[in-house]
Write a protein that holds these residues in place. Structure first.
Motif, short mmCIF file in Angstrom:
data_model
loop_
_atom_site.label_atom_id
_atom_site.label_comp_id
_atom_site.label_asym_id
_atom_site.label_seq_id
_atom_site.Cartn_x
_atom_site.Cartn_y
_atom_site.Cartn_z
N LEU A 82 -10.44 -1.20 -3.34
CA LEU A 82 -9.80 -1.28 -4.44
C LEU A 82 -11.26 -2.36 -4.75
O LEU A 82 -11.67 -2.42 -6.19
N VAL A 85 -10.23 -1.52 -11.37
CA VAL A 85 -10.85 0.18 -10.93
C VAL A 85 -10.31 1.29 -12.17
O VAL A 85 -10.49 2.16 -11.71
N ASN A 107 -5.44 4.63 -7.83
CA ASN A 107 -4.91 3.66 -8.04
C ASN A 107 -2.98 3.73 -8.18
O ASN A 107 -2.45 3.44 -8.32
N ASN A 132 -1.51 4.76 -4.87
CA ASN A 132 -1.48 4.25 -4.43
C ASN A 132 0.08 2.89 -5.21
O ASN A 132 0.78 2.82 -4.31
N GLU A 133 0.41 3.13 -6.18
CA GLU A 133 0.89 2.19 -6.32
C GLU A 133 1.83 2.34 -6.61
O GLU A 133 3.30 1.47 -5.94
N GLU A 186 -6.74 -3.78 -10.10
CA GLU A 186 -6.69 -2.91 -11.13
C GLU A 186 -6.91 -2.76 -11.81
O GLU A 186 -7.68 -1.79 -12.55
N SER A 237 -1.96 -2.36 -12.92
CA SER A 237 -1.93 -0.88 -13.88
C SER A 237 -2.15 -2.08 -14.96
O SER A 237 -2.39 -1.66 -16.17
N ASP A 263 -1.15 -2.92 0.93
CA ASP A 263 -2.69 -3.09 0.80
C ASP A 263 -3.76 -3.17 1.57
O ASP A 263 -4.67 -2.27 1.83
#
Length: 381
Positions: free
Chosen positions: A217, A126, A323, A326-327, A123, A101, A208
């Motif tokens: 995503l 997203v 997001n 998940n990162e 991202e 992001s 991912d």
């Protein structure tokens, strides 16, 4: 001649973008580069491509690089440095290939400076799809997808009326664990997940892909890129990665884009659009191809895809939570600090306690992102 700034020049997409430029120097000129901290590779890129400006996110590394290259190149750092590269006056196209992001703010600033966006940072849409696309429309900026799947959809839509779409079908390779049982996946390491069968990608994208979050995503990204509702976006597993995605129209005709799995193809198309130019990518030989197979995604073994659909259905700030969680979790998994299925489990928990709201500013999204990252880290303690 198109002048290009590349955000994330030492990553997989960044390197392949430079390879495309190298093969078409009569058409493309690199004017800006950015990287996280790999200054050795960036220094080589500086001498080969002679950009005007380079941003190294790590300030200490930026100072070291500045001392190495002297005053010939302007070296900047931090998020302000990324923005400076993204908004460089001489740049026509900004390739946003940073991971995560962190790409959101420089992408928005590039849009506001009327740069064409070659988008490889999924991202961004997203987390803030509605905001980004509204800004693009406001400034009359074209966002051209670089992801192979979205590039395929983009190409299949050329000359067509989007009102005639029945659905789009995003293809997924199935990732490293496509043929593994759930019991086998439970014991899998990051090293196992990084052995992707068809694509050569960066670590985060490869993990991912293994969880199928990458496809989730991409579903969210497609919703904003093509202004489609959730029920018009499907996913199918296609192990050979030859058909990169498809569009089904209301007369039940399906148009697909095909080619060998090589990211240089969608990168080059994004840079040369609306033209098509010669490529040094290997041609697809149907005589050697064999069979093309398809299967439905298994959301029991790969629940991240369902979580992404759920986040998109809920909307508002929920995709930002998905997001951000998940990162963080991918980073922990890469360090073998958590198990594979800890990723969807903790993303689901974060989504269950978050109360989504309609956002209006980037700052609101950054606060949500900060919260979910902190919450995940506290859970892992």
């Amino acid at each position: 001649m198109k002048n290009i700034s590349i955000l994330g020049s030492t990553g997989s997409v960044g390197r392949q973008t430079l390879d495309v430029v190298k093969n078409h120097r009569e058409r493309f000129k690199v004017v800006g580069l950015s990287a996280l901290e790999n200054i050795d590779e960036v220094e080589e890129q500086i001498y080969e491509f002679d950009p005007e400006i380079v941003a190294i996110f790590n300030q200490d590394k930026a100072e070291i690089l500045s001392n190495r290259v002297g005053r010939k190149i302007k070296i900047v750092s931090g998020i302000d440095g990324l923005i400076e590269v993204a908004t460089l006056n001489s740049a026509n196209i900004v390739v946003t290939s940073v991971v995560g992001s962190i790409g959101l703010i420089p992408t928005l600033e590039a849009i506001r400076c009327n740069k064409t966006i070659a988008l490889a940072n999924k991202e961004t849409l997203v987390v803030a799809g509605e905001l980004v696309m509204n800004e693009a429309q406001k400034y009359g900026v074209k966002i051209i997808p670089v992801d192979s799947e979205h590039s395929a959809i983009f190409q299949c839509l050329q000359g067509e009326d989007i009102k005639n779409i029945s659905r789009i079908i995003l293809t997924a390779s199935g990732g490293s664990f496509r043929d593994w049982t759930k019991e086998e996946i439970e014991k899998a390491s990051a090293e196992d997940a990084l052995r992707h069968p068809t694509w050569n990608m960066g670590q985060k994208v490869t993990i991912d892909s293994a969880t199928l979050m990458n496809k989730g995503l991409e579903v969210i990204e497609a919703r904003w890129l093509f202004n489609l509702e959730l029920d018009k976006i499907d996913v199918i597993v296609h192990p050979q990665s030859i058909i990169h995605s498809m569009v089904e129209y209301k007369d039940n005709s399906i148009i697909s884009q095909m080619g060998l799995p090589d990211m240089r193809t969608p990168i080059q198309y994004a840079l040369s659009y609306p033209e098509r130019i010669n490529s040094n990518v290997e041609k697809l030989d149907f005589n050697k191809l064999g069979e093309l197979t398809f299967m439905a995604p298994d959301t029991n073994r790969f629940p991240c895809l369902s979580l992404a659909y759920e986040a998109l259905k809920i909307g508002k700030t929920m995709p930002c939570v998905l997001n951000g969680a998940n990162e963080v979790l991918v980073e922990y998994f890469l360090e073998n600090k958590i198990r594979f299925y800890d990723i969807p489990e903790l993303i689901g928990k974060a989504m269950s306690i978050h109360e989504p709201f309609s956002y209006k500013t980037v700052d609101e999204l950054l606060e949500v992102d900060k919260w979910v990252r902190s919450w995940i880290k506290n859970q892992l303690k």
